[in-house]
Each structure stands twice: as C-alpha cells, then as structure tokens.
Design an enzyme around this catalytic site. Structure first.
Site, short mmCIF file in Angstrom:
data_model
loop_
_atom_site.label_atom_id
_atom_site.label_comp_id
_atom_site.label_asym_id
_atom_site.label_seq_id
_atom_site.Cartn_x
_atom_site.Cartn_y
_atom_site.Cartn_z
N GLU A 1 10.81 43.83 5.12
CA GLU A 1 11.53 42.87 5.97
C GLU A 1 13.00 42.72 5.58
O GLU A 1 13.54 41.61 5.52
CB GLU A 1 10.83 41.51 5.91
N1 IFG Z 1 5.00 39.24 5.53
C1 IFG Z 1 5.86 39.23 4.34
C2 IFG Z 1 5.41 38.35 3.19
C3 IFG Z 1 4.71 37.08 3.66
C4 IFG Z 1 3.60 37.45 4.62
C5 IFG Z 1 2.73 36.24 4.94
C6 IFG Z 1 4.83 41.32 3.65
C7 IFG Z 1 4.97 42.66 2.96
C8 IFG Z 1 4.21 38.05 5.84
N2 IFG Z 1 5.96 40.60 3.83
O1 IFG Z 1 3.73 40.94 3.99
O2 IFG Z 1 6.55 38.00 2.41
O3 IFG Z 1 5.63 36.18 4.25
O4 IFG Z 1 1.54 36.62 5.59
#
Ligand code: IFG
Length: 528
Positions: A339
């Site tokens: 992200e």
């Molecule tokens: N995605 C984000 C996490 C977390 C997650 C919560 C990943 C690799 C959503 N990144 O999962 O930091 O916020 O379900």
C-alpha cells in the site's frame, strides 16, 4: 422345532458375545488411535486397540545426554505435571528404560534436512516412544502426545485421571516448511506476555513461524539504539490514542528466545516505504520537506512514504535492519512494501531493490507483501500473497517463492460474520469453513505447490485491543490454517475436519481460550 429353537438360541448367543465385547471395550477405552481428533491431521495413523497409561511413577527418558533433548523432555513434563500432579522426572538413558516409560530419541537419517519436522510416535501398553531425525520433529510430536491425552490435561489445576492414550503408531510430517501467523503489534501494542501466549497457540498446532509487524503509521514498536526517538516518540501512541508502547531490545530478545524454545522462527517486519508515519513523525530529516509529521491514531492507509531521494533514508534503513537482524537468529527480514500509494512506482521499484541489498548485507533473506513483485526480486526473496494474485504470478515468473496469505481466506482480523464485534470486513466475512476450505496450490493460476513455501494467517489489530479479543479472532481459525500448512490438501475435507475441530472446544476451554463458538461446528465442552 429344534432349528427354530436353535434359531432363537443364535440371537441370544450373538447378544451375549456382543455384550462381552462391549464390556471389554469400555474397560479398554480409549482403544482407537485413529478415532482421535488430532489437528493438524497426521499423515498416517495405525491403531492397535490397546492403551498406554500415564501413572504417578511414569518418567520421561531421553536417549543420550543432549541438553536440547533434555529441554524437550522438560517441556513435555512441564505441560503434563499441573493437571496430573505426577512428578514425571526427566532423565537421560543409554538404553531402553522399559515398562511404563516415555522415551524421546533422535533417530532416523542423520542426513535429514535440518528443517525436517517429521516424527514417529509408537504407543504400546508398555511404553510411549517418540522418535524424530531432528529436535524440531520431536517437538512437533510432543504436541501430538498432548492432544492424545484427555483435554483436561491442559488444565492448570490438578485433575482426576486416568490418563490413557490409545495405542498404535503415528508417522507424520508437514506438507509445507513455512506455517505461521502474524501479530500486528503496531496498530495496538501487545506486551511480551501476550506474545508468549500467542507463541503457545502456534506451538500447539505445530506452526513454526511468528511474523511480528513491528512498525506502521500508528506506532514504532522495537527499540533502535541508533534512532531512539522511533520508540520514545513513535512508540508513544496507537490506534484510538492509547499509550502504545514498545519492546526494548532486551524484551525483543526474550520473545525471540521463547519462540526458539518452541521451535518457532521469528520474522520481524519493518514496513516500508509506506506505512511509515511513526518514523516520519519521529525524525524530521526522514521527510522530503524536512518537517516531522504528526503522530497518527486513525486507521487510514496509503498516505505515508519515506523520502526515496534522500541518502539518510538508506542510512536509517541500514541501521534499523542491522540492529534488528543482530537480535534475530532466523533467516528472514520482512521489508513490508504494501500500500505504498504515496510513493511513485518509479521510485518504489529502485527503493525495494536497494532495500533487498541492505537486508542481504546483514545476512537476511527478504519477505515482502506481494507488491514487491513489481521490482526485481533477489532469487531467495519471498512475495507474500495477500490481495493481488497478479503480483504473485509476477513473483513466480521471476523465480521467487510465494507465502500464501489470501486476505479473503487467511486474514483472521476479518469478522466471522456481521455479528462479530471485532475486526474488519473489507475482504469479506471469513467464517471457520471459509478459512479452512481452500488449497494454497489451487488458488492462483500460475502459482503451483512448488512455488509456495507455505501459509500464514495475519492478525491486524486496528480494532483488536487485548488478549481476549486476539483469542476470539484467532480461535478456531488458527487450527485450520495450521492444518492447511501441515496436511496434504487431498487428505483435507471440511465435513471430516469440523468434527475433529469440535472436539478441540474442550481443549480451548482447558487452556482458558476465549474462542468463537462457530454455529458451523458441534463443540464439545470440558464438563461433558
Ligand atoms: N491491509 C493492510 C494492513 C491492514 C489490513 C487490515 C496488508 C498487507 C489491510 N496491508 O494487509 O496494514 O490495514 O485488514
């Protein structure tokens, strides 16, 4: 007439024989090793219809003088003593200790791969014999012994016996080498005792990796002596504005040591270049504009980025990776990479390539979230599949391996259903059957079994704030993820698994675990 009469006699005879068998069976229970509810399901179980009884004079013998072997003997004794009240002395032996003993021995091909975790458990009326080619294998076999005893064996107070184990032979070994879970200690901080309990959960289900998500926008959780403000400032809060916290280097070492005692490898993660607000708030010079950001206590993602163009960024990364790597015996360093919406792709790619080299210079193999596949991966780098299967295919095309953590199946921060009080639901509801009913090697076209190192279930903690909430999200789904990593897909069927899982309800009770009683499972309770 006679015939008829004889006919009448025959049913009576059958009834009499049946009753005798029934009596002898109830006297001999438990007598069917293959009917036991072991999770993960072992590769092979042969029942011989007898049983071994743990008695007050049972001692645990290890073959030879190895202190590591004695430690495993003590581990087993420590788990059986509280509920049985037996002394269970742990002793070295050079020969067969004879009737009524438990014997642990390293046997089998000495050339066994050090990662091999197979074991053989041979149970007769006279002896319980556990052998393996490696200490890790013995340790995995000890978990099977625990699960073969009645659930009340896990109670902390003295319980009534008898302590019988069905006889037979179990030969067992895992399908995948990487079987783990991730605990996010950045969104909400959890202390050493909570992490130790989390490790106990992993050990009980034969998992061997603990991924610690040590930094994020909301918090920096590991002391870095060359950059002290990371924890003094960056570790001073968390989601919701609570006090946060951090591991001193001494506490981190204690966690690593405890994990090692459980034959679990710690995988430390410093997420970058995104998810870095806690560092950017702690050191102005890490920001492109030279101004420190504010601490952040919300749950948005994708707004932060280290300054790719500044050399100090790479000095910072080198110091962080160096200090953590010196405290981490395992081969992995997780560089995050997810992200990074505030980092241009043209910057992200050289950044990931350079960070891989920094990690390698400190002797570590990189793991990263699947977006790292957009960069050139080092041959031993691992891409962790979580959201975008196209990234997993890109990684495989580069010859990299995949760690499977599909968010719609393995994310145990996902709510079970709309009634679940904690967790998130962006990846969909993940009931117990959804988290069990999948095959890592059949999920992403182009990613086959040989491309996969294993599975990991991440627990993100945006709205998980204490150990009770952790337990509720982790159990019962962790047991299923452990089985996916250990047991061949062709041996796994939900309808059969759910019955075994139901029998672990009383084990969760005995371990005082606050688990979700999914309506999809018939749970046995301890007092039944
Ligand atoms: N995605 C984000 C996490 C977390 C997650 C919560 C990943 C690799 C959503 N990144 O999962 O930091 O916020 O379900």
């Amino acid at each position: 007439m006679y015939y008829k009469k004889q006919k009448q006699i025959v049913p009576l005879l059958i009834l009499a024989v049946a009753m005798m068998i029934q009596v002898s069976c109830t006297k001999q229970e438990p007598s069917d090793l293959s009917a036991e509810s072991i999770i993960p399901k072992p590769v092979s179980v042969v029942s011989t219809g007898d049983y071994f009884t743990l008695r007050s004079n049972t001692d645990i013998y290890v073959m030879g003088e190895s202190s590591e072997l004695l430690d495993i003997g003590h581990y087993l004794a420590d788990r059986l003593r509280p509920s049985t009240g037996y002394s269970l002395n742990v002793k070295s032996t050079s020969g067969d200790p004879g009737r009524g003993s438990i014997l642990l021995a390293i046997e089998g091909s000495s050339g066994a791969d050090i990662n091999s975790e197979g074991y053989e458990l041979s149970i007769t009326g006279k002896q319980l014999r556990l052998t393996a080619a490696t200490h890790a294998g013995l340790f995995r076999g000890v978990q099977t012994i625990r699960q073969l005893l009645p659930a009340r064996i896990e109670m902390a107070e003295r319980q009534e016996g008898p302590w019988k184990i069905a006889s037979g032979t179990i030969s067992d070994y895992p399908e995948y080498s990487y079987r783990g879970a991730m605990l996010d200690v950045a969104r909400h901080f959890f202390g050493v005792d909570d992490v130790r309990r989390f490790i106990d959960f992993l050990a009980y289900y034969k998992m061997n990796r603990l991924h610690l998500h040590l930094s994020d926008d909301q918090g920096w959780r590991i002391e870095i002596k060359s950059w002290p403000n990371l924890t003094l400032h960056g570790g001073s809060t968390e989601v919701g504005g609570g006090p946060g916290g951090f591991f001193t280097q001494e506490q981190y070492r204690a966690i690593v040591d405890y994990a090692e005692e459980n034959y679990i490898t710690v995988v430390p993660e410093i997420d970058m270049p995104g998810h870095t607000n806690s560092a950017l708030a702690s050191y102005a010079e890490l920001n492109c504009d030279g101004r420190a950001t504010e601490l952040y206590t919300g749950i948005e993602v994708g707004f932060s980025s280290l300054c790719i163009d500044k050399e100090i960024t790479y000095k910072f990364i080198d110091d962080v990776i160096r200090e953590i790597s010196e405290m981490t015996p395992g081969p992995y360093f997780h560089i995050g990479g997810d992200e990074s919406h505030a980092t241009k792709l043209s910057d992200y790619i050289p950044f990931v390539e350079r960070v891989q080299e920094i990690a390698a210079s400190h002797g570590k193999q990189c793991i990263g979230w699947d977006e790292i596949a957009n960069a050139k991966l080092k041959p031993n780098s691992i891409a962790q599949n979580w959201a975008n299967p196209r990234n997993a295919v890109k990684a495989v095309e580069q010859g990299a391996k995949i760690l499977m953590s599909p968010s719609s199946k393995a994310y145990i921060d996902m709510k079970y259903d709309k009634t679940t009080k904690y967790g998130l639901q962006w990846a969909g509801f993940v009931e117990v059957d959804v988290s069990y009913n999948w095959d890592p090697a059949a999920l992403v076209p182009g990613v086959g079994k040989d491309d996969i190192v294993g599975v990991e279930s991440p627990l993100w903690t945006e709205n998980i704030t204490n150990i009770d909430e952790i337990e509720y999200m982790v159990f019962p789904r962790l047991a299923g993820i452990a089985e996916i990593g250990w047991t061949p897909a062709e041996s796994r069927k939900w309808e059969e698994y759910r019955t075994r899982l139901g029998k672990h309800g009383e084990r969760f009770d005995a371990m005082d675990i606050n688990y979700y009683k999914s309506p999809l499972v018939d749970w046995t309770a301890l007092d039944e």
